[in-house]
Design a protein around this motif. Structure first.
Motif, mmCIF file in Angstrom:
data_model
loop_
_atom_site.group_PDB
_atom_site.id
_atom_site.type_symbol
_atom_site.label_atom_id
_atom_site.label_comp_id
_atom_site.label_asym_id
_atom_site.label_seq_id
_atom_site.Cartn_x
_atom_site.Cartn_y
_atom_site.Cartn_z
ATOM 1 N N GLN A 43 3.750 16.370 4.809
ATOM 2 C CA GLN A 43 4.979 17.087 4.481
ATOM 3 C C GLN A 43 5.443 16.827 3.045
ATOM 4 O O GLN A 43 6.517 17.232 2.648
ATOM 5 C CB GLN A 43 6.082 16.692 5.452
ATOM 6 C CG GLN A 43 5.845 17.124 6.892
ATOM 7 C CD GLN A 43 5.969 18.632 7.060
ATOM 8 O OE1 GLN A 43 6.940 19.231 6.641
ATOM 9 N NE2 GLN A 43 4.965 19.249 7.656
ATOM 10 N N GLY A 44 4.628 16.099 2.283
ATOM 11 C CA GLY A 44 4.928 15.937 0.865
ATOM 12 C C GLY A 44 5.634 14.664 0.481
ATOM 13 O O GLY A 44 6.068 14.515 -0.670
ATOM 14 N N ILE A 85 0.846 -1.196 0.000
ATOM 15 C CA ILE A 85 0.000 0.000 0.000
ATOM 16 C C ILE A 85 0.876 1.239 0.000
ATOM 17 O O ILE A 85 1.880 1.297 0.712
ATOM 18 C CB ILE A 85 -0.928 0.009 1.232
ATOM 19 C CG1 ILE A 85 -1.828 -1.235 1.224
ATOM 20 C CG2 ILE A 85 -1.783 1.277 1.276
ATOM 21 C CD1 ILE A 85 -2.653 -1.409 2.484
ATOM 22 N N TRP A 86 0.505 2.215 -0.788
ATOM 23 C CA TRP A 86 1.237 3.469 -0.756
ATOM 24 C C TRP A 86 0.294 4.650 -1.014
ATOM 25 O O TRP A 86 -0.693 4.525 -1.729
ATOM 26 C CB TRP A 86 2.388 3.481 -1.755
ATOM 27 C CG TRP A 86 2.058 3.437 -3.219
ATOM 28 C CD1 TRP A 86 2.010 4.491 -4.093
ATOM 29 C CD2 TRP A 86 1.734 2.279 -4.010
ATOM 30 N NE1 TRP A 86 1.682 4.056 -5.358
ATOM 31 C CE2 TRP A 86 1.513 2.710 -5.337
ATOM 32 C CE3 TRP A 86 1.612 0.913 -3.711
ATOM 33 C CZ2 TRP A 86 1.176 1.827 -6.365
ATOM 34 C CZ3 TRP A 86 1.274 0.033 -4.734
ATOM 35 C CH2 TRP A 86 1.067 0.487 -6.041
ATOM 36 N N GLY A 87 0.596 5.751 -0.366
ATOM 37 C CA GLY A 87 -0.200 6.958 -0.529
ATOM 38 C C GLY A 87 0.707 8.112 -0.907
ATOM 39 O O GLY A 87 1.870 8.155 -0.526
ATOM 40 N N ARG A 88 0.155 9.030 -1.664
ATOM 41 C CA ARG A 88 0.937 10.200 -2.067
ATOM 42 C C ARG A 88 0.048 11.435 -2.065
ATOM 43 O O ARG A 88 -1.177 11.330 -2.249
ATOM 44 C CB ARG A 88 1.543 10.010 -3.443
ATOM 45 C CG ARG A 88 0.546 9.920 -4.595
ATOM 46 C CD ARG A 88 1.247 9.860 -5.935
ATOM 47 N NE ARG A 88 0.327 9.667 -7.052
ATOM 48 C CZ ARG A 88 -0.316 10.638 -7.669
ATOM 49 N NH1 ARG A 88 -0.177 11.894 -7.244
ATOM 50 N NH2 ARG A 88 -1.116 10.375 -8.692
ATOM 51 N N PRO A 89 0.621 12.615 -1.848
ATOM 52 C CA PRO A 89 -0.157 13.840 -1.982
ATOM 53 C C PRO A 89 -0.708 13.937 -3.399
ATOM 54 O O PRO A 89 -0.010 13.642 -4.366
ATOM 55 C CB PRO A 89 0.881 14.947 -1.707
ATOM 56 C CG PRO A 89 1.949 14.265 -0.906
ATOM 57 C CD PRO A 89 2.003 12.864 -1.423
ATOM 58 N N LYS A 90 -1.956 14.333 -3.527
ATOM 59 C CA LYS A 90 -2.627 14.324 -4.832
ATOM 60 C C LYS A 90 -1.893 15.181 -5.858
ATOM 61 O O LYS A 90 -1.847 14.839 -7.046
ATOM 62 C CB LYS A 90 -4.064 14.815 -4.664
ATOM 63 C CG LYS A 90 -4.907 14.719 -5.934
ATOM 64 C CD LYS A 90 -6.361 15.047 -5.651
ATOM 65 C CE LYS A 90 -7.034 13.955 -4.838
ATOM 66 N NZ LYS A 90 -8.492 14.196 -4.667
ATOM 67 N N LYS A 91 -1.294 16.277 -5.443
ATOM 68 C CA LYS A 91 -0.654 17.193 -6.386
ATOM 69 C C LYS A 91 0.818 16.865 -6.636
ATOM 70 O O LYS A 91 1.489 17.566 -7.392
ATOM 71 C CB LYS A 91 -0.773 18.624 -5.874
ATOM 72 C CG LYS A 91 -2.209 19.125 -5.796
ATOM 73 C CD LYS A 91 -2.274 20.562 -5.316
ATOM 74 C CE LYS A 91 -3.712 21.057 -5.248
ATOM 75 N NZ LYS A 91 -3.786 22.469 -4.775
#
Length: 309
Positions: free
Chosen positions: A98-99, A38-44
């Motif tokens: 924090q990006g 599983i991984w998540g990232r800031p949408k932008k």
């Protein structure tokens, strides 16, 4: 009031979820078992540094029963489970805020993750590194103390921009607890500790840590029962092996595990973690500064956002 505070927190979490993109992938291990990556990232985020987290709480948060809303669809239920660690954990939420891209692997039980071999972990690390939004030159490994053996070994078999490790409260690479020696370590020299425990582990420490070329950030706590023990074994080995490392020394432990499976002598799949607010805040702030220093990519969020306390 408590209800108003809880409601405000729920609103914030929903807004935070809307700002991130979460993906998952089923990975077949050599043992035949499967784990979810599983991984998540800031949408932008177009290109961002990434952190692969090995934290016992990621499994408990993802597999714990969901509360309320019995009529939710399977898709929504899956998303809520997958985002729970990213939203609720101080590590997942702050790193994402924090990006950073945050990744972790979970299995149906701890034995599934334990069955993963080095080649399985390398495959998972590569899966994240090859993601188009990840800057392959800004890729970190972070591990809590429960996985110190595993993460230390993996850090010596894979190239990371940095390795963040919560100092373990036990002897690494050993089946013996040596609790009596740990308790007496303040009065013993390094030579006496190795002689009274397992002298062969000293060579193992030196061999494994000499293979780690990533900068190491060690999270220590002065109230840890193994503080002096680690000073005279782990820290001593890092110095003598010329391994580059830094430390964050906290007054009090940032994390305390409340649940253990005492019958089998191993950790529960769903341990309860209690956090010390001041210690975890210090850990996060200094760890993120460390990753900024060792990162080739400086996300704009790092410059404009404060640590979420």
């Amino acid at each position: 009031t408590r209800k108003e505070s809880s409601a405000a927190s729920d609103v914030y979490k929903r807004q935070f979820q809307d700002d991130i993109i979460v993906k998952s992938k089923s990975i077949r291990l050599q043992s035949g078992k499967r784990v979810n990556l599983i991984w998540g990232r800031p949408k932008k985020a177009k290109l961002a540094p990434a952190v692969f987290v090995i934290d016992v709480e990621s499994a408990s948060m993802t597999t714990a029963p969901l509360r309320g809303f019995f009529n939710r669809s399977k898709r929504k239920e899956r998303r809520e489970r997958e985002t729970r660690y990213l939203v609720n954990s101080p590590f997942g939420s702050n790193l994402l805020g924090q990006g950073f891209i945050v990744a972790y692997a979970i299995g149906s039980d701890l034995e599934t993750l334990r069955s993963a071999r080095v080649s399985d972990w390398v495959n998972m690390f590569d899966q994240i590194r090859d993601t188009k939004e990840v800057d392959e030159n800004s890729y970190f490994l972070m591990s809590t103390k429960e996985y110190a053996n595993l993460s230390t070994y993996l850090a010596g078999n894979y190239s990371f921009s940095g390795f963040i490790l919560e100092e373990p409260h036990y002897m690494l690479f050993s089946r013996q607890s040596h609790l009596d020696i740990i308790q007496q370590s303040g009065e013993l020299t390094t030579e006496e500790i190795w002689r009274r425990t397992d002298p062969s582990r000293r060579n193992m420490y030196e061999k494994i840590f000499s293979n780690i070329y990533s900068p190491i950030m060690l999270i220590r706590a002065e109230d840890s029962p193994a503080f002096q023990f680690s000073e005279k074994t782990l820290i001593d080995t890092l110095r003598t092996s010329n391994t580059y490392f830094e430390t964050i020394t906290l007054k009090r432990s940032a994390r305390n595990i409340q649940s253990m499976n005492t019958l089998q002598g191993v950790m529960d799949i769903e341990p309860r973690i209690r956090y010390n607010a001041h210690s975890i805040s210090t850990w996060l702030e200094r760890m993120i500064n460390y990753m900024k220093t060792n990162s080739d990519t400086m996300p704009i969020e790092l410059q404009k956002r404060a640590i979420i306390r």
